[in-house]
Design an enzyme around this catalytic site. Structure first.
Site, mmCIF file in Angstrom:
data_model
loop_
_atom_site.group_PDB
_atom_site.id
_atom_site.type_symbol
_atom_site.label_atom_id
_atom_site.label_comp_id
_atom_site.label_asym_id
_atom_site.label_seq_id
_atom_site.Cartn_x
_atom_site.Cartn_y
_atom_site.Cartn_z
ATOM 1 N N ASP A 343 0.845 -1.188 0.000
ATOM 2 C CA ASP A 343 0.000 0.000 0.000
ATOM 3 C C ASP A 343 0.887 1.247 0.000
ATOM 4 O OD1 ASP A 343 -2.673 1.319 0.517
ATOM 5 O OD2 ASP A 343 -1.553 1.993 2.277
ATOM 6 N N GLU A 373 1.602 0.189 -4.968
ATOM 7 C CA GLU A 373 1.140 1.464 -5.506
ATOM 8 C C GLU A 373 2.318 2.436 -5.588
ATOM 9 O OE1 GLU A 373 -3.334 2.127 -3.940
ATOM 10 O OE2 GLU A 373 -1.826 2.069 -2.360
#
Length: 685
Positions: A343, A373
């Site tokens: 994340d 990400e």
């Protein structure tokens, strides 16, 4: 906040390299080690196991023993205790130069009490399910061979239509043979039938915002639902997904049972991990044990907030980097986890990601998937060391391709359109994405994760409907500025009012424009070079009723409705066919930049059309030549293709590896592609 000169001192002199932080349990002794270089005193607080009663009753709390630990080199405090301490609870109590002291859960704790309030000493070998020692990771030669499926543990089985006994739990994945009234597979058997290779689970480490003591009550209680992006204890499974959150070993055993069940079906397990921030700052174990070290600061000494959630972890510092690598290795080795999705990976420094990838692939398994990400939420002082698109080149991990995502669908929550949703002029960018972003930010196609939607923002059905201006007609949820739902007193009432499939004629599902655009969007993902990822329920036309941020919206919005499998069976069959096509034909899974540049040839591009040819024979595909055509226009199109006899395997809502029809083109070299569809055909001569 620690003084800067002291911080620099223990960064350089007190970095510990051993892999034995936390509790090491031997046959008749326990070894405790904690890194706290600024402490002048450290005590181990030891408590007997809890003895029955309700979770709130702790009759043994008064039997606490405070045992002094011994200062060692490199900032380590250690203690060895003889005897049987299985299921004993423990905490650390550091005291600092200014006389301040606190109590903290061990950051390296491997088991905790309900809601993570205390660490627990356990023998991990007692948490192994039957045949755990025989567990084998599913084979993965290259990341591009994977088909990823993003899924929330609770969403998967909580709805009554799942037919599953262990609703919302890890054990839901162990239930086989489940079918609906029409004979459709459910649960784990559905995943096998669909053909995906890996389940990508939203956070399953211990997170903070779900009260583990009340998860099995009213399932409509949205206040006790969360996606889990609020880390509490990184090395412990989340208790709300276990049958007994108050039994420390149960959550571990059931997590392993889930992994074992998926592995037995040939499906790998990927954990969504959140090492960029924690739920709490001042109250976190990190801050209590080493004040000021684990969190990144701004120039004025305040905590930086690149995560948008109040803090960001200082991954570039040696002992933070070590913690992250130790933690990931622990999940990979102890729990046999097959991959990790990071994340807000932009907030993790590139050195940490590269070191992590190299160590895992060399020392644990070369098949472990790593991706994340490549962005942060807000500005970060990490600056040039952020792991952004391009930083992954040659480093053994991949990044989400939001460029390709936007080209295909448009923006994430609004009415902005992309190639599959009606925008003009996207063909050049689409062609870049189709070829694995090798002319954008990758060295090889295995470095790009191709997708159109995940848990964040509008899901695919709702996004496509919004681009068509259907959200009002379908009574999608609309929020006022104060956060309340417009026109309804509750989420339940709003969902009851919503009609997400109002425009679909059940006798002509595949003729519906919204359906066709959804299938085209993920059809592009599943036939492009790179690593494809689809969101759970896309194959069932899952809707979240227009809720663009359902992380706390509860089961009423998030639960997967398994009745939609029969209702939209042609859609499910189409996804199965596309996944089978990809997995059986290596031309869709090229490994290198050179293969892509040499063996993919553009046929036609423009006006909502992209057509290209794959040289299958050159990459040992049984199909010598393959033509792929995407038509995002509302009219049928005629495309020029190489002369020959072509077997059509994907067309007008049908997909697979068997010929639907044969195109004998004669001399004209033309093929007609239906509006808002894709066509795939092959030739063996």
């Amino acid at each position: 906040m620690i003084e800067e000169d002291k911080q620099e001192l223990f960064i350089s002199e007190d970095t510990y390299e051993g892999r034995d932080l936390g509790v090491t349990v031997e046959s008749h002794a326990c070894h405790f080690k904690v890194w706290s270089p600024l402490a002048v005193q450290m005590e181990l607080l030891l408590y007997p196991p809890l003895t029955g009663g309700s979770p709130g009753e702790e009759p043994n709390q008064l039997k606490q023993r405070a045992l002094p630990m011994h200062k060692k080199e490199q900032g380590i405090w250690a203690l060895e205790l003889e005897g049987e301490l299985d299921n004993y609870r423990y905490m650390y109590k550091p005291t600092f130069e200014d006389g301040q002291s606190t109590t903290a859960v061990d950051p390296y704790a491997r088991a905790v009490t309900m809601n993570g309030e205390m660490g627990v000493i356990i023998r991990l070998e007692q948490t192994h399910p039957h045949r755990w020692s025989k567990d084998i990771r599913p084979e993965l030669t290259s990341p591009v061979d994977a088909v990823l499926y993003e899924l929330h543990v609770r969403d998967f089985s909580i709805h009554p239509s799942s037919g599953i006994t262990h609703k919302g739990k890890y054990l839901a994945f162990t239930e086989t043979g489940m079918r609906d009234a029409e004979g459709n597979t459910l649960g784990i058997d559905h995943l096998v039938e669909l053909g995906i290779t890996h389940v990508h689970l939203l956070p399953v480490f211990d997170f903070a915002t779900v009260d583990e003591s009340r998860v099995d009550g009213d399932t409509s209680d949205a206040s006790n639902y969360n996606w889990g992006y609020d880390p509490l204890h990184y090395n412990v499974p989340e208790g709300s997904y276990a049958s007994r959150a108050d039994e420390p070993k149960t959550r571990i055993r059931e997590f392993k049972s889930m992994v074992l069940a998926l592995h037995n079906k040939g499906i790998g397990v990927i954990m969504d991990v959140v090492y960029n921030h924690t739920f709490d700052t001042a109250g976190s174990s990190f801050e209590k044990i080493v004040p000021g070290y684990y969190y990144r600061q701004n120039a004025d000494g305040t905590y930086s907030n690149g995560s948008g959630t109040g803090n960001e972890v200082a991954t570039e510092r040696a002992m933070v980097r070590k913690f992250i690598i130790d933690s990931v290795r622990y999940w990979a080795e102890e729990y046999h986890v097959d991959g990790f999705r990071f994340d807000l990976m932009g907030l993790i420094d590139t050195t940490t990601m590269k070191q992590l990838a190299a160590e895992l692939h060399a020392e644990v398994s070369p098949s472990i998937l790593l991706y994340g990400e490549p962005w942060g939420a807000l500005d970060s002082p990490l600056g040039d060391d952020m792991t952004l698109k391009g930083a992954q080149r040659g480093a053994g991990f991949a990044v989400f391709n939001d460029n390709f995502r936007g080209v295909i669908k448009g923006d994430s929550d609004g009415m902005g359109t992309g190639f599959a949703t009606g925008a003009d002029g996207k063909e050049d960018e689409l062609w870049t994405g189709v070829r694995g972003a090798i002319h954008d930010f990758t060295d090889v196609p295995s470095e790009t994760i191709n997708y159109v939607t995940v848990h964040d923002n509008l899901n695919l059905w709702d996004k496509v409907a919004r681009t068509q201006g259907l959200h009002d007609m379908l009574n999608f949820l609309t929020y006022n500025e104060d956060g309340n739902i417009r026109g309804c007193q509750s989420v339940e009432a709003a969902v009851e009012k919503a009609k997400p499939y109002l425009q679909i004629d059940p006798n002509h599902i595949l003729e519906n424009e919204t359906v066709r655009r959804c299938l085209l969007a993920n059809g592009i993902v599943l036939t492009s070079q790179g690593v494809p990822l689809i969101a759970a329920g896309d194959e069932l036309l899952r809707s979240k009723y227009g809720d663009a941020n359902s992380h706390q919206s509860g089961d009423v919005v998030n639960a997967i409705h398994w009745g939609q499998k029969q209702r939209f069976k042609p859609v499910f069959d189409y996804y199965c066919g596309l996944i089978r096509l990809r997995r059986e034909h290596p031309a869709f899974r090229l490994r290198t930049r050179e293969e892509i540049e040499k063996h993919i040839r553009l046929l036609e591009k423009g006006n909502g059309m992209l057509a290209y040819e794959l040289e299958g024979a050159a990459v040992s595909d049984s199909w010598e030549r393959i033509v792929v055509i995407y038509n995002a226009g509302k009219e049928n199109r005629t495309v020029s293709v190489p002369t020959g006899t072509w077997n059509v395997v994907v067309e007008e809502g049908q997909a697979g590896v068997d010929a639907i029809r044969v195109v004998q083109d004669g001399q004209d070299g033309q093929v007609t592609v239906n509006a808002l569809t894709m066509t795939v055909m092959y030739s063996k001569s």
